[in-house]
Scaffold this motif. Sequence first.
Motif, mmCIF file in Angstrom:
data_model
loop_
_atom_site.group_PDB
_atom_site.id
_atom_site.type_symbol
_atom_site.label_atom_id
_atom_site.label_comp_id
_atom_site.label_asym_id
_atom_site.label_seq_id
_atom_site.Cartn_x
_atom_site.Cartn_y
_atom_site.Cartn_z
ATOM 1 N N HIS A 84 2.940 -12.598 4.250
ATOM 2 C CA HIS A 84 2.047 -11.881 4.830
ATOM 3 C C HIS A 84 1.769 -10.817 3.996
ATOM 4 N N THR A 85 0.405 -10.411 4.030
ATOM 5 C CA THR A 85 -0.349 -8.926 3.510
ATOM 6 C C THR A 85 -0.920 -8.351 4.331
ATOM 7 N N ALA A 86 -0.473 -7.254 4.924
ATOM 8 C CA ALA A 86 -1.389 -6.332 5.702
ATOM 9 C C ALA A 86 -2.509 -5.673 5.060
ATOM 10 N N LEU A 87 -3.629 -5.238 5.479
ATOM 11 C CA LEU A 87 -4.721 -4.483 5.071
ATOM 12 C C LEU A 87 -4.711 -3.377 6.026
ATOM 13 N N ASN A 88 -5.241 -2.320 5.506
ATOM 14 C CA ASN A 88 -5.491 -0.874 6.223
ATOM 15 C C ASN A 88 -6.807 -0.816 6.160
ATOM 16 N N ILE A 89 -7.523 -0.905 7.465
ATOM 17 C CA ILE A 89 -8.920 -0.914 7.510
ATOM 18 C C ILE A 89 -9.270 0.163 8.437
ATOM 19 N N GLY A 95 -2.719 -8.994 12.031
ATOM 20 C CA GLY A 95 -1.442 -8.286 11.358
ATOM 21 C C GLY A 95 -1.981 -7.532 10.489
ATOM 22 N N HIS A 96 -3.019 -6.684 10.692
ATOM 23 C CA HIS A 96 -3.683 -5.552 10.023
ATOM 24 C C HIS A 96 -3.564 -4.301 10.839
ATOM 25 N N ASN A 97 -3.745 -3.241 9.998
ATOM 26 C CA ASN A 97 -3.784 -1.917 10.815
ATOM 27 C C ASN A 97 -5.578 -1.574 10.601
ATOM 28 N N ALA A 98 -5.782 -0.977 11.844
ATOM 29 C CA ALA A 98 -7.282 -0.439 11.931
ATOM 30 C C ALA A 98 -7.514 0.784 12.720
ATOM 31 N N VAL A 99 -8.429 1.481 12.268
ATOM 32 C CA VAL A 99 -8.489 2.666 12.845
ATOM 33 C C VAL A 99 -10.181 2.834 12.873
ATOM 34 N N SER A 100 -10.893 3.468 13.646
ATOM 35 C CA SER A 100 -12.341 3.557 13.770
ATOM 36 C C SER A 100 -12.643 5.132 13.661
#
Length: 289
Positions: free
Chosen positions: A106-111, A250-255
């Motif tokens: 799995h590859t996790a993106l940082n968004i 399975g990704h990381n996200a911040v708004s």
Amino acid sequence: MNIQHSELILNSDGSIYHLNLKPEHIATDIIFVGDQYRVDKVTKYFDSIEFTTQKREFKTTTGVYKNKRLTVISTGIGPDNIDIVLNELDALVNIDLETRQIKKEHTALNITRIGTSGSLQADIPVDSFLLSSHAIDLNGMLHSYQIDTIANPEIEEAFIKHTQWSSKKAYPLVIENGKDLEKKLTSDLVYTGITATAGGFYGPQGRVLRLGLQDPDLNRKIDSFSHNHHRITNLEMETSAIYGLAKLLGHNAVSMNAIIANRANGTFSNDPGKTVKELIIYTLNKLVE
């Protein structure tokens, strides 16, 4: 089992259907903006550009800023567009597009979303920055997925009770942000709070033109909600969809929100473009620290 062509749609050149992208076109660190014209307002600070494309409202540019490879994508408006963008980005990194099979690793993106928003609280002024610690989904898109693992029932139930939420509407869902990204992006310059995500701009956000509202007092109830020091600070149309799908995939996200209006005070920024520019520069520098 291979994912069928009707479910994972590719263009004739092998790119993913809506975004017009191939896996090599994107970085693992991605910035979302709503407006396609805002992509260039971010990437003009890049040291170099390696790729750009656009299909419909989805414009993507990948380049390098201070030795960090970044991708900027315009999502358009609303949770339905986020459903397209996040699922297709995940497919690019976690599905082999040739074999149509899910990758073992799995590859996790940082968004990171850079957007504009209106404050609901009198003490969060126009021209400030706000980081969404949580998002509360008021539009229902995420209920198409298995969401039990990402819900926060205690806050959700308190919100339903406080607002006397109509049972005819979608059940409100509260989702946390990606804590690792939050640590990178937070500072004394940034407010935090729960961002409410509506499914529309007018009635769903309490605006009245010619149509009456199901609950004319809902905005007042949302503004006054507080639970264990959590309060709803702003209202927009994308963050809960980003947080929910990122968590599920399975990704990381911040708004990150540029506050250009304060609905509690009835004020609007004298120069919203300047505030957005300052948030872009702040966010870029925090991402490369």
